[in-house]
Write an enzyme that holds these catalytic residues in place. Structure first.
Site, short mmCIF file in Angstrom:
data_model
loop_
_atom_site.label_atom_id
_atom_site.label_comp_id
_atom_site.label_asym_id
_atom_site.label_seq_id
_atom_site.Cartn_x
_atom_site.Cartn_y
_atom_site.Cartn_z
N ASP A 173 0.85 -1.19 0.00
CA ASP A 173 0.00 0.00 0.00
C ASP A 173 0.89 1.24 0.00
OD1 ASP A 173 -1.74 2.09 0.57
OD2 ASP A 173 -2.96 0.92 1.96
N HIS A 174 0.88 1.97 -1.13
CA HIS A 174 1.80 3.10 -1.28
C HIS A 174 1.41 4.30 -0.40
CE1 HIS A 174 5.21 4.84 -2.98
NE2 HIS A 174 4.82 5.10 -4.21
N ARG A 175 0.22 4.27 0.21
CA ARG A 175 -0.16 5.35 1.12
C ARG A 175 0.71 5.33 2.37
NH1 ARG A 175 -6.38 4.14 2.05
NH2 ARG A 175 -5.42 2.08 2.33
N ILE A 233 3.60 2.82 2.65
CA ILE A 233 4.94 2.27 2.37
C ILE A 233 5.51 2.92 1.12
CG2 ILE A 233 6.22 0.17 1.83
CD1 ILE A 233 3.93 -1.33 3.37
#
Length: 551
Positions: free
Chosen positions: A521-523, A525
């Protein structure tokens, strides 16, 4: 004497609902607590029981009608005095003298108390976790069987697992009302049991049901009795409409409500532009468009978590087709993964680990796991390695709470393992992986995989995971992009290991390489963290001492 059946207080701020189905017809004789209609609210479809007995004289609504709490829905003819008459003094004399209530309670209890001595219905119990229905997977008893209290009688497939439904009374089965494949709802009768005595489990629920039913009725009667007054009070609240605070239903036609449900919009969040705040289809469309715009700009996800798919064409125009209903597991998987894909900005990082030495060790010590009742697989080993990695990188052992703008870091290590079954993908969870050795993990993994394929997983065994491993190596493939299993923030995909030429010590040598795919999850990581995490995994696989040193 004419008696009335009204829509009871449904709780949870629910003020109205849509009639889904009537379970009785004009001329039918009904008893106290018998379900007479199914009512669809914004949360579930519930059965509405009657508080009075008699013969159905008239039905004042039809399927699809919107009805409110307190509205008269059925009229009965009968000699018995209605429960309402006995409860009339309740609001006036409640504080002074509770004695008048005793005859009403005694009368209400008399019906259920005499029931268990003969035929008792065993119904679908509350299964928790917002589950309102399920599909009968298997019926474990037959007419004529003697059953005991707590004996499993039905296997019920929900959208999460197959659970056994136990009997809440003992006796002889006189009727089985369902068969494998039937869809059933919470509270629906499964069996009829002829009981020799009056078991406590049968009487208690009836008593509990009667008491709450009478109180809301008294409140409804003492408050706005006539419908016009009720509507007036509702309209006065519409300008400052707040569903959670006031419980006032959104002013919209059933067709508008249906349209909102189909596109995944909560009708209670839509502002109406019509007279008195009336909501139209155009208002729903405008609200949906605003939600999508907010989502694109980085706000919260669209209501329902899934953008509605366009309608499919008529495939039969081009050839023969075969339509089959999705299983509950497949439905839930589709909804969950669609929501995860729509709300989580995914990034997938790829790498390969040299497992030549590890594979030799796995074969060398495999007999220890087999002696304990398990199988030493690469997944069992990866469970231990991933548990160590989550301690080194705590942001991978967390969840994102966008509503409160917080990150939830977990102090425990529970790992999910994706299991391929004939019903679809299931993800049972192994708890406290960091506190178990690899032999213990191999035994538990073997047991839980068998339970998943035999439809024996409980709901508890499917919940509470922090990180998931999906190993497709047994099938094949070189790499894939797994979808994060929300509310987790990362998932590790494992593909089939293959021998490849690797340049080592000045020459190319054959090494067994294991492809790894890490989606996150780029939010929460960043790409650099994702790269560091998968590199740590690779180094720990190639040099297991790293687990002891850092994990």
């Amino acid at each position: 004497m004419s008696l009335e059946i009204k829509i009871p207080d449904l709780g949870d701020g629910i003020a109205s609902g849509t009639v889904a189905n009537f379970l009785v017809s004009v001329g039918d004789t009904v008893e106290v607590e018998q379900p007479v209609l199914e009512l669809e609210t914004d949360k579930a479809v519930v059965e509405v029981p009657t508080e009075v007995a008699g013969t159905v004289e008239s039905i004042l609504a039809k399927a699809g009608d919107e009805v409110k709490v307190g509205q008269v829905i059925i009229k009965l003819s009968g000699d018995a005095a209605p429960v309402e008459k006995e409860e009339k003094p309740k609001p006036e004399k409640k504080a002074e003298a509770p004695e008048p209530e005793k005859p009403a309670e005694t009368k209400a209890e008399a019906k259920p108390a005499s029931g268990p001595a003969g035929d008792v219905e065993i119904k679908v119990p509350d299964l928790g976790e917002g589950i309102t229905s399920g599909t009968i997977a298997n019926v474990l008893v037959a007419v004529g069987d003697e059953i005991e209290n707590e004996q499993p009688i039905i296997e019920l497939e929900t959208d999460k697992a197959v659970v056994e439904v136990p009997a809440d009374t003992a006796g002889k089965v006189t009727a089985v009302n369902v068969k494998a494949g039937d869809e059933v709802k919470i509270g629906q009768a499964l069996l009829v049991v002829s009981s020799t005595g009056a078991p406590a489990p049968g009487a208690a629920p009836a008593k509990a049901k009667t008491a709450p039913a009478s109180e809301p009725k008294a409140e409804t009667k003492s408050a706005p009795a006539p419908a016009p007054a009720e509507e007036k009070s509702a309209k006065s609240l519409i300008p400052e409409y707040s569903p959670s605070a006031s419980g006032v239903p959104a002013p919209a036609a059933p067709s508008v409500r249906r349209f909102a449900r189909e596109i995944g919009v909560d009708i209670n969040e839509v502002k109406g532009s019509g007279q008195g705040g009336r909501i139209s289809v155009e208002n729903v469309k405008a609200h949906s468009k605003a939600l999508h715009q907010k989502y694109r700009e980085g706000g919260t996800a669209v209501t329902g978590g899934v953008i509605a798919a366009p309608p499919l064409p008529d495939f039969s125009k081009w050839g023969e087709v075969d339509r089959q209903a999705m299983s509950k597991v497949r439905q839930k998987t589709a909804e969950h993964l669609s929501s995860a894909w729509a709300t989580i900005p995914h990034v997938t990082q790829f790498d390969k680990a040299d497992i030549t030495e590890l594979e030799a060790l796995r074969k060398q010590f495999g007999n220890k796991a087999e002696a304990a009742g398990g199988k030493l697989t690469m997944t069992a080993i990866l469970l231990k390695i991933c548990a160590s990695a989550l301690k080194v990188f705590p942001q991978f052992n967390a969840s994102v709470d966008m509503a409160n703008k917080q990150v939830v870091y977990k102090k425990y290590v529970n790992l999910g393992v994706a299991v391929d079954t004939d019903r679809g993908l299931l993800v049972p969870v192994i708890r406290d992986v960091d506190k178990k050795n690899i032999v213990d993990l191999s035994v538990e993994l073997t047991e839980i995989a068998v339970k998943a394929r035999d439809r024996k997983l409980s709901l508890d065994e499917m919940q509470g995971g922090n990180f998931t491993i999906s190993n497709l190596g047994g099938i094949g493939g070189t790499a894939f992009t797994p979808i994060v299993n929300a509310p987790e923030v990362a998932i590790l995909g494992v593909s089939r290991g293959n021998y490849e030429p690797v340049y080592k010590n000045g020459e190319f040598v054959p090494r067994l390489m294991l492809p790894l795919s890490l989606s996150y999850d780029h939010r929460l990581i960043d790409g650099a963290d994702g790269a560091r995490f998968i590199r740590w995994l690779v180094e720990a696989i190639e040099q297991p001492f790293k687990i002891v040193l850092e994990g």
